[in-house]
Design a protein around this motif. Structure first.
Motif, PDB file in Angstrom:
ATOM      1  N   TYR A 165      -8.083 -54.618 205.541  1.00 33.78           N
ATOM      2  CA  TYR A 165      -8.432 -53.434 204.764  1.00 33.78           C
ATOM      3  C   TYR A 165      -9.534 -52.669 205.464  1.00 33.78           C
ATOM      4  O   TYR A 165     -10.582 -53.227 205.791  1.00 33.78           O
ATOM      5  CB  TYR A 165      -8.869 -53.864 203.365  1.00 33.78           C
ATOM      6  CG  TYR A 165      -9.130 -52.721 202.429  1.00 33.78           C
ATOM      7  CD1 TYR A 165     -10.404 -52.486 201.941  1.00 33.78           C
ATOM      8  CD2 TYR A 165      -8.107 -51.879 202.018  1.00 33.78           C
ATOM      9  CE1 TYR A 165     -10.658 -51.456 201.070  1.00 33.78           C
ATOM     10  CE2 TYR A 165      -8.347 -50.836 201.147  1.00 33.78           C
ATOM     11  CZ  TYR A 165      -9.625 -50.619 200.683  1.00 33.78           C
ATOM     12  OH  TYR A 165      -9.865 -49.591 199.819  1.00 33.78           O
ATOM     13  N   PRO A 166      -9.325 -51.392 205.706  1.00 31.62           N
ATOM     14  CA  PRO A 166     -10.246 -50.669 206.577  1.00 31.62           C
ATOM     15  C   PRO A 166     -11.577 -50.248 205.953  1.00 31.62           C
ATOM     16  O   PRO A 166     -12.555 -50.106 206.646  1.00 31.62           O
ATOM     17  CB  PRO A 166      -9.424 -49.446 206.994  1.00 31.62           C
ATOM     18  CG  PRO A 166      -8.471 -49.240 205.885  1.00 31.62           C
ATOM     19  CD  PRO A 166      -8.152 -50.592 205.340  1.00 31.62           C
ATOM     20  N   ARG A 167     -11.588 -50.061 204.668  1.00 32.33           N
ATOM     21  CA  ARG A 167     -12.780 -49.469 204.092  1.00 32.33           C
ATOM     22  C   ARG A 167     -13.853 -50.503 203.835  1.00 32.33           C
ATOM     23  O   ARG A 167     -13.631 -51.517 203.187  1.00 32.33           O
ATOM     24  CB  ARG A 167     -12.430 -48.762 202.785  1.00 32.33           C
ATOM     25  CG  ARG A 167     -11.599 -47.514 203.020  1.00 32.33           C
ATOM     26  CD  ARG A 167     -11.195 -46.898 201.710  1.00 32.33           C
ATOM     27  NE  ARG A 167     -12.362 -46.472 200.959  1.00 32.33           N
ATOM     28  CZ  ARG A 167     -12.954 -45.290 201.093  1.00 32.33           C
ATOM     29  NH1 ARG A 167     -12.486 -44.413 201.955  1.00 32.33           N
ATOM     30  NH2 ARG A 167     -14.017 -44.981 200.363  1.00 32.33           N
ATOM     31  N   LEU A 168     -15.027 -50.218 204.330  1.00 31.06           N
ATOM     32  CA  LEU A 168     -16.129 -51.163 204.163  1.00 31.06           C
ATOM     33  C   LEU A 168     -16.754 -51.062 202.788  1.00 31.06           C
ATOM     34  O   LEU A 168     -17.469 -51.968 202.353  1.00 31.06           O
ATOM     35  CB  LEU A 168     -17.195 -50.908 205.227  1.00 31.06           C
ATOM     36  CG  LEU A 168     -16.667 -51.080 206.650  1.00 31.06           C
ATOM     37  CD1 LEU A 168     -17.634 -50.498 207.638  1.00 31.06           C
ATOM     38  CD2 LEU A 168     -16.426 -52.543 206.917  1.00 31.06           C
ATOM     39  N   VAL A 177     -20.027 -43.619 204.461  1.00 31.82           N
ATOM     40  CA  VAL A 177     -20.365 -44.991 204.091  1.00 31.82           C
ATOM     41  C   VAL A 177     -21.145 -45.602 205.246  1.00 31.82           C
ATOM     42  O   VAL A 177     -20.783 -45.431 206.394  1.00 31.82           O
ATOM     43  CB  VAL A 177     -19.057 -45.772 203.874  1.00 31.82           C
ATOM     44  CG1 VAL A 177     -19.328 -47.251 203.718  1.00 31.82           C
ATOM     45  CG2 VAL A 177     -18.331 -45.222 202.677  1.00 31.82           C
ATOM     46  N   ALA A 212     -22.246 -47.541 208.216  1.00 34.82           N
ATOM     47  CA  ALA A 212     -21.313 -48.185 209.138  1.00 34.82           C
ATOM     48  C   ALA A 212     -21.523 -49.689 209.203  1.00 34.82           C
ATOM     49  O   ALA A 212     -20.588 -50.464 209.191  1.00 34.82           O
ATOM     50  CB  ALA A 212     -21.454 -47.568 210.525  1.00 34.82           C
TER      51      ALA A 212
END
Lengths: 433, 426
Positions: B91-94, B268, B270
Motif C-alpha cells: 500500500y503506497p500511502r504512508l 504527508v 515523507a
C-alpha cells in the motif's frame, strides 16, 4: 540430544505436518459420518426433532470415543440383534397369512401403540431417543419401524446401545423389511412401512421446488459473474488503473518496492516454472527418438530448457537482492507461504460451476488416492529437506564416539534415507586376534 | 450506461443517480458491509465512520475462515494487523501507517485503502468464493490445500528443550500412521460417495448432473437442516446479485474516488516511522526463496549433464553429415518449432491465471459413459496428470534420499570397525 534451535525447528515442522493430517482426517471423518447416515435407514422426521443437534463436541461416531463400549457389551448387543431379527422372521411367517399389503396408514398407529412398545432403534442409528412410539408422516419415504417389547432385558440393552452409541458397522444387515407391529390384531393391522433406504428408494427422491429454483438461480448467477470477470469492461479497468496511479503519485512515499505479496507471487511463479521445466525434461529424456531429426529436436529442447532455468535463476538472484536490501514485512495474517512444488498457486479466480466427471467407483477411488498421494509426497519432500538441513550438520559436527553417535547415525539414516520406515543395523566388527 | 431507476437528478446530472446505486451495491456485496451512509461520511473524513471501516478492512484482509481467535481480537489489534497487511501488500500511502488505532479518526484514509484493495483485484468475488455454499460434492484437483498446514502456529511457545533424535523418529512414525489412516478413510469416503451417487441417479431436476449430491440428499433426510441450507443459499444469491450490480455500476464509483483522493491533503511527511511493533510469523519468504533456488540449481545441473551428453552424442553421430542447404533449412525449422513450444511453456507459468484452473473446486458427477462438456474435467485425464506428478515427486524424493545416503555413508565410513547393514529393500 539435538541442539536447541535445531530441535525447535524440527518440532515445529513435524508438529505442523501432524496437525495438517489431523485436520484433514477430521474433515474426512465428518464427511464419512454424513455419508454413512445417508446410506442407513433414514429416521422419521418426528424423532429427528428430538434428536440432540450434533455439536462439534459430540462425536457420535467417533471411532475412538472416550467412553468406548466394552467388547462384552458389543457382543451382547450383537447377539440380541440377531435374536430379535430371528424372532421377527418367525413371527412374520406366522402372521403372513393374515396380513395384507396396505399402504402405511398412520392414524391408527397412535391408538395402537401400547405403552410398553418401544421404537426399536436398530443399533446402527445411534443417538436416537429410543423409547417413544412415533408417528410418521408421508414425507418422502421416511418411515418408522416398530417392534413389540420383548422384555426388560431388551430395553436395558437398547438404552445401553444408546448410551454407548454403538455402531455395529454401517453395512450390517438392517432390520428386515417390514418389522410389523405385532400387538395389533391382524385384521386391523396397518402395514408398518418399510424402512427408507437410499439403496432401494433413492431414485424416487425429488428435490423441493423452492430449492431447485434457488439452486438454478445460484448457478446462473455464478456463471454470469465468471463471464463478467473474464470479459472485464475496459472502461472500468481503465478507471481503476487511473485511480491506482493517482494513489501512487499522491502518496508522497518512496518508490514502490517489492511488497511481500509480490515477492511471494514471483516466488510461486518460479516454483511453477521449476516444476514445469522438470516435467518437460523428464518427458524429453524418457522419449526414445526415432530418427535423427527427433534427436536433434530433443537436443535443442534440452538446451532450451537449460537456458530457461538459467533465466529463472537470474530472476531469483534479482529477487533475493531486492529482498535483502529492503526486507518486505511478511503479512502476519496470511497463510505462511506454503510453497508446494506441484502446484503453481496462481491468483484465485472467482468460482464458476464446473464438473469433474467420473464413470465408476474405481475411478473415483483412484483419483482421490492419487490426489492424496501427491499431497503426501509433497509433505514428505518438504520434511526431507528440513531434516537434511537440520540433521546433517549435527551428524557432521558431533565428535561423539560410541553408542550415542551410533544412535544418531542410525536415526539420521532411517529418517533421511528410508523415510522413517526402516532402520539399519550396525555391527561391530571386532578384529580377530 | 446502466439502468437508472430514479428520474434524472436535476441537481447533479444524470450520472449522479448511479452513485448511490453503486455504493448500495458495494455495501450489500460486502460481508456485514457498512451502510452506504458510512461511505459518504468517510469522504468528509467524519470520525464516526472510522470503526466500521477498520472492521471492514479486517474482514477483507483476514484469511478465511475467520476463526474465533481472529474474530475476538480487540479493535486496536485488528487495526494494527490491517496496517501490517496493507503494508505487506505494498500500500503506497504512508498516511495510513500513522493513523491512530483507536478508531478516532482517519475514515477517509480507510476509504481510500478499501478502494485500493478493490481496484487491485477481484476482492468481492474472491470473498464470495471463499464463503460459498457447496451444493455438490466438490473436489479440487490441485491438492495444495489438501494437507496445507493450518495457518500460523499457535502463539504459545513450544517446549524449547533439546530433543532426542529418537523422539523425532517417533513423531515421524506417528506421521506415517496418520498418512495410512488418511488413505483408508479417503477410500471409504469414495466408496460411500459413489454409492450415494449411484442410488440417487435419475432424480435430479438438472439432467446434466443426474444424481443427488451428499448435501442435497442430506437436505432431504433432514428438512430442518435443509431450511438452513435454503436460507444460506438465499443470502448468497442476494450477495451475488449485489456484486453483479456493483460490476455494472462501478465506473461511477471510481470517478467519485478520484474526487475523494483530491480532497486529501497532500504533503504527508515523507519519513514515516515504520517501527510499529508487529506480530511476527516464524517463516519469512526468505526461506522459500532459498528452497526454490536449491531446486532450480539442482535442475540446472541435471539439465546441463543431459544436454552435454546429448550434444556430444549428436556431434559424434551427425557431425559428418553434409552441410547442404536442405540440412540447414531443416535445422532452422526444428529450432523454430522448439522455440515455439518452449515459449508456450514459459507462458504457463508467467501468466497468473491458469486456464486449466486446477485450484477451482469441481463438482463430482457420476456418469456411466463419462461424457463431459468443454469446461468440465474428465477423471481419466486428471488421473493421468496426477500420475505424472506423482512420478516426478517420487523421483525428487529418491534423489534426495540418495544424496543423504551418500553423505551418511561418507560420514560413517570415517569410523572404522563397524559394519553397516542396510535394511532389506522393498
Amino acid at each position: 540430544m539435538l541442539p536447541r534451535d535445531c530441535s525447535r525447528r524440527l518440532m515445529a515442522e513435524l508438529q505442523g505436518a501432524l496437525d495438517a493430517c489431523a485436520e484433514r482426517q477430521l474433515q474426512l471423518e465428518q464427511s464419512l459420518r454424513v455419508c454413512r447416515r445417508l446410506l442407513q435407514a433414514w429416521e422419521p422426521t418426528e424423532t429427528r426433532a428430538s434428536e440432540p443437534p450434533p455439536g462439534p463436541e459430540t462425536n457420535e461416531e467417533d471411532p475412538s470415543p472416550a467412553c468406548a463400549p466394552s467388547p462384552q457389551d458389543l457382543k451382547e448387543l450383537e447377539f440380541l440383534t440377531q435374536a430379535l431379527e430371528k424372532a421377527v422372521r418367525v413371527r412374520r411367517s406366522i402372521t403372513m397369512a393374515g396380513e395384507t399389503d396396505k399402504a402405511p396408514s398412520l392414524k391408527s398407529r397412535s391408538t395402537v401403540a401400547p405403552p410398553g412398545a418401544i421404537a426399536f432403534a436398530p443399533p446402527q442409528t445411534p443417538g436416537q431417543a429410543g423409547g417413544h412410539a412415533s408417528d410418521t408422516r408421508p414425507t418422502k419415504g421416511s418411515c418408522q419401524t416398530t417392534v413389540p417389547p420383548k422384555g426388560h432385558s431388551e430395553r436395558q440393552l437398547l438404552s445401553l446401545g444408546d448410551k454407548t452409541r454403538v455402531r455395529t458397522g454401517a453395512r450390517a444387515p438392517r432390520p428386515g423389511p417390514g418389522l410389523r407391529d405385532q400387538q395389533m390384531a391382524p385384521s386391523a393391522a396397518p402395514k408398518a412401512p418399510k424402512a427408507f433406504t437410499l439403496k432401494e428408494k433413492g431414485h424416487l427422491l425429488r428435490l423441493p421446488a423452492a430449492f431447485r429454483k434457488m439452486a438454478s438461480q445460484n448457478a446462473s448467477l455464478w456463471a454470469q459473474l465468471s463471464s463478467m470477470q473474464t470479459s472485464d469492461s475496459t472502461d472500468a479497468t481503465a478507471a481503476k488503473t487511473q485511480f491506482l496511479q493517482n494513489m501512487q503519485t499522491a502518496s508522497g512515499g518512496p518508490q514502490p518496492r517489492l511488497s511481500a505479496q509480490e515477492v511471494e507471487a514471483e516466488t510461486g511463479r518460479l516454483w511453477k516454472a521449476c516444476t514445469l521445466l522438470r516435467l518437460r525434461m523428464r518427458e524429453e529424456l524418457s522419449a526414445a527418438p526415432m530418427d535423427w531429426m527427433q534427436e536433434y529436436r530433443c537436443l535443442l529442447t534440452l538446451e532450451g530448457l537449460q537456458a530457461m532455468v538459467g533465466q529463472c535463476l537470474h530472476r531469483l538472484q534479482e529477487l533475493r537482492a531486492a529482498v535483502a536490501e529492503q526486507p518486505p514485512r511478511p503479512c502476519p495474517m496470511g497463510r505462511p507461504p506454503r510453497a508446494s512444488p506441484s502446484c503453481g498457486g496462481g491468483a484465485d479466480p472467482a468460482w464458476s460451476p464446473q464438473l469433474l466427471v467420473y464413470s465408476s467407483a474405481q475411478e473415483l477411488q483412484t483419483l482421490a488416492a492419487l490426489r492424496l498421494r501427491v499431497a503426501m509426497l509433497d509433505q514428505q519432500i518438504h520434511l526431507e529437506k528440513v531434516l537434511m538441513t537440520e540433521l546433517l550438520p549435527v551428524v557432521r559436527a558431533t565428535q561423539l564416539q560410541g553408542p550415542p553417535w551410533l544412535t544418531l547415525c542410525r536415526a539420521a539414516h532411517s529418517l533421511l534415507c528410508e523415510g522413517g520406515a526402516r532402520i539399519l543395523t550396525v555391527l561391530r566388527d571386532d578384529p580377530v586376534d | 450506461m446502466g439502468r437508472r431507476r430514479r428520474p434524472v437528478d436535476p441537481a447533479a446530472g444524470a450520472r449522479a443517480g448511479a452513485l448511490p446505486e453503486a455504493i448500495a451495491a458495494l455495501s450489500q456485496s460486502l460481508p456485514s458491509g457498512p451502510s452506504p451512509e458510512i461511505f459518504r461520511r468517510a469522504k468528509f473524513d467524519r470520525p464516526e465512520a472510522t470503526p466500521a471501516l477498520w472492521q471492514l478492512l479486517f474482514r477483507v484482509l483476514a484469511p478465511l475462515p475467520l476463526d474465533n481467535r481472529l474474530a475476538s481480537l480487540a479493535p486496536e489489534v485488528q487495526a494494527r494487523l490491517v496496517k501490517s497487511a496493507l503494508r505487506s501488500q505494498g500500500y503506497p500511502r504512508l498516511a495510513l501507517a500513522q493513523l491512530p488505532e483507536d478508531g478516532s479518526q482517519g475514515s477517509r484514509e480507510l476509504l481510500l485503502a478499501l478502494s485500493w484493495l478493490l481496484a487491485r483485484g477481484p476482492v468481492l468475488e474472491q470473498m464470495l468464493a471463499q464463503t460459498r455454499v457447496p451444493l455438490g460434492d466438490e473436489m479440487t484437483v490441485c491438492q495444495c490445500e489438501a494437507l496445507a498446514s493450518p495457518g500460523p502456529p499457535a502463539p504459545q511457545v513450544r517446549a524449547e528443550d533439546p530433543v532426542d533424535v529418537r523422539h523425532v523418529q517417533w513423531l515421524m512414525g506417528k506421521l506415517r500412521f496418520r498418512w495410512r489412516q488418511l488413505v483408508s478413510s479417503q477410500q471409504e469416503q469414495c466408496t460411500l460417495l459413489s454409492k450415494i451417487h449411484l442410488y440417487t441417479s435419475g432424480c435430479h431436476g438438472d439432467h446434466s448432473l443426474g444424481h443427488l449430491s451428499v448435501a442435497e440428499a442430506e437436505m432431504l433426510r433432514d428438512p430442518e437442516g435443509g431450511q438452513q441450507l435454503l436460507r444460506t443459499l438465499e443470502c448468497e444469491n442476494r450477495r451475488l446479485e449485489a456484486v453483479l450490480a456493483w460490476r455494472r455500476t462501478e465506473l461511477v464509483f471510481w470517478r467519485w474516488m478520484d474526487t475523494v483522493l483530491d480532497t486529501c491533503v497532500l504533503g504527508v511527511p515523507a519519513a514515516a516511522s515504520q517501527g510499529t511493533f508487529l506480530p511476527q510469523i516464524p517463516e519469512c519468504s526468505g526461506g522459500v526463496l532459498e528452497l526454490v533456488a536449491w531446486e532450480l540449481r539442482a535442475l540446472q545441473e541435471e539439465l546441463q549433464e543431459a544436454a552435454e551428453h546429448r550434444r556430444a552424442a549428436w556431434e559424434a553421430k551427425a557431425g559428418g553429415c553434409g552441410r547442404g542447404p536442405e540440412w540447414s533449412a531443416v535445422r532452422r525449422a526444428s529450432r523454430e518449432a522448439v522455440e515455439k513450444e518452449l515459449g508456450a511453456l514459459r507462458r504457463c507459468w508467467e501468466q497468473d491465471r491458469d486456464p486449466a484452473q486446477p485450484h477451482v473446486p469441481h463438482r463430482l458427477v457420476r456418469r456411466e459413459d463419462g461424457a463431459a462438456g468443454d469446461r468440465d474435467l474428465r477423471a481419466a485425464e486428471v488421473i493421468r496428470t496426477l500420475r505424472s506428478q506423482e512420478a516426478c515427486l517420487e523421483a525428487v524424493l529418491h534423489q534426495l534420499q540418495g544424496q543423504c545416503r551418500q553423505e551418511l555413508a561418507r560420514l560413517a565410513g570415517a569410523l572404522p570397525g563397524l559394519i553397516w547393514i542396510p535394511p532389506p529393500g522393498r
